[in-house]
Design a protein around this motif. Structure first.
Motif, short mmCIF file in Angstrom:
data_model
loop_
_atom_site.label_atom_id
_atom_site.label_comp_id
_atom_site.label_asym_id
_atom_site.label_seq_id
_atom_site.Cartn_x
_atom_site.Cartn_y
_atom_site.Cartn_z
N LYS A 23 0.83 -1.21 0.00
CA LYS A 23 0.00 0.00 0.00
C LYS A 23 0.87 1.26 0.00
N GLU A 24 1.89 1.25 0.84
CA GLU A 24 2.80 2.40 0.91
C GLU A 24 3.52 2.61 -0.43
N HIS A 25 3.93 1.52 -1.06
CA HIS A 25 4.62 1.64 -2.34
C HIS A 25 3.68 2.21 -3.40
N VAL A 26 2.45 1.74 -3.45
CA VAL A 26 1.47 2.27 -4.41
C VAL A 26 1.26 3.76 -4.17
N GLN A 27 1.11 4.16 -2.92
CA GLN A 27 0.93 5.58 -2.60
C GLN A 27 2.15 6.39 -3.05
N ASN A 28 3.35 5.87 -2.81
CA ASN A 28 4.57 6.57 -3.22
C ASN A 28 4.65 6.71 -4.74
N VAL A 29 4.24 5.67 -5.46
CA VAL A 29 4.23 5.73 -6.93
C VAL A 29 3.27 6.81 -7.40
N LEU A 30 2.07 6.84 -6.84
CA LEU A 30 1.08 7.84 -7.24
C LEU A 30 1.56 9.25 -6.90
N GLU A 31 2.16 9.43 -5.74
CA GLU A 31 2.65 10.76 -5.35
C GLU A 31 3.80 11.21 -6.26
N ALA A 32 4.68 10.30 -6.64
CA ALA A 32 5.78 10.64 -7.55
C ALA A 32 5.23 11.01 -8.92
N ASN A 33 4.23 10.27 -9.39
CA ASN A 33 3.62 10.58 -10.68
C ASN A 33 2.97 11.96 -10.65
N PHE A 34 2.27 12.26 -9.57
CA PHE A 34 1.60 13.55 -9.43
C PHE A 34 2.61 14.70 -9.42
N ALA A 35 3.72 14.51 -8.72
CA ALA A 35 4.76 15.55 -8.68
C ALA A 35 5.35 15.75 -10.08
N SER A 36 5.56 14.67 -10.80
CA SER A 36 6.09 14.76 -12.16
C SER A 36 5.11 15.49 -13.07
N LEU A 37 3.82 15.22 -12.91
CA LEU A 37 2.81 15.92 -13.70
C LEU A 37 2.87 17.42 -13.45
N GLY A 38 3.05 17.79 -12.21
CA GLY A 38 3.15 19.22 -11.88
C GLY A 38 4.33 19.87 -12.55
N GLN A 39 5.46 19.18 -12.58
CA GLN A 39 6.65 19.72 -13.25
C GLN A 39 6.43 19.85 -14.75
N THR A 40 5.77 18.86 -15.35
CA THR A 40 5.50 18.90 -16.78
C THR A 40 4.55 20.04 -17.10
N ARG A 41 3.49 20.18 -16.31
CA ARG A 41 2.55 21.28 -16.53
C ARG A 41 3.26 22.63 -16.43
N GLN A 42 4.12 22.76 -15.44
CA GLN A 42 4.85 24.02 -15.26
C GLN A 42 5.75 24.29 -16.46
N ARG A 43 6.43 23.27 -16.97
CA ARG A 43 7.30 23.43 -18.13
C ARG A 43 6.50 23.83 -19.36
N ILE A 44 5.34 23.21 -19.56
CA ILE A 44 4.48 23.57 -20.69
C ILE A 44 4.02 25.01 -20.58
N GLU A 45 3.61 25.42 -19.39
CA GLU A 45 3.16 26.81 -19.19
C GLU A 45 4.30 27.79 -19.46
N GLU A 46 5.51 27.46 -19.04
CA GLU A 46 6.67 28.32 -19.31
C GLU A 46 6.92 28.45 -20.81
N LEU A 47 6.88 27.32 -21.51
CA LEU A 47 7.11 27.33 -22.95
C LEU A 47 6.03 28.15 -23.66
N GLU A 48 4.78 27.95 -23.27
CA GLU A 48 3.69 28.70 -23.89
C GLU A 48 3.81 30.19 -23.59
N ALA A 49 4.23 30.55 -22.39
CA ALA A 49 4.43 31.96 -22.04
C ALA A 49 5.54 32.59 -22.88
N GLN A 50 6.48 31.77 -23.35
CA GLN A 50 7.56 32.24 -24.21
C GLN A 50 7.14 32.27 -25.68
#
Length: 152
Positions: A18-45
């Motif tokens: 259960k802990e491993h599944v939660q850690n996987v989901l949390e890591a995926n969510f953090a990665s999504l946030g970084q990707t969204r931020q990178r896309i927003e930066e590129l679009e702002a440019q």
């Protein structure tokens, strides 16, 4: 006594999974946030995020990632694709979505108690399986699991 020890062992393994599944989901969510931020930066440019590319032997398409609008499509292989892309994007402002994903620092979630093969299988299950099943297993609301399973 043996049954009690087996129950304790099962509970420990269950909690570890259960802990491993939660850690996987949390890591995926953090990665999504970084990707969204990178896309927003590129679009702002002034960049436009696109998807698409080669389809089969000869076909191709160029699609706006944000709107799903097909900007161009055709045949003629990579040469025709590159010509269409150059015509649509003379200033070089298109950024392919795959390139953004390639630039990401992917987080591998490991657990010293789990063999890598098992950890990988759990990760695949946690990110691809029905959100209800995952939510039931780890005790999270389904909506949270769906949000954390998302792809960008």
């Amino acid at each position: 006594m043996f049954a009690r020890a087996r129950t304790i062992g099962f509970t420990l393994v269950s909690n570890l999974l259960k802990e491993h599944v939660q850690n996987v989901l949390e890591a995926n969510f953090a990665s999504l946030g970084q990707t969204r931020q990178r896309i927003e930066e590129l679009e702002a440019q002034g960049h436009r995020i696109i998807t698409g590319g080669q389809i089969g032997d000869d076909g191709w398409d160029i699609i706006d990632w944000r709107t799903s609008e097909i900007l161009a499509a055709g045949g003629g292989g990579i040469e025709a694709y590159e010509a269409a892309a150059a015509e649509l994007d003379p200033d070089g402002k298109f950024v392919h979505h795959d390139r953004i994903l390639e630039d990401e620092d992917l987080t591998y979630v490991s657990s010293p108690e789990l063999p890598d093969g098992l950890a990988n299988a759990i990760e695949d299950w946690a990110l691809a399986e029905d959100a209800e099943e995952v939510a039931e297993f780890i005790g999270w609301p389904v909506g949270k699991v769906e949000e954390y399973q998302a792809e960008i």
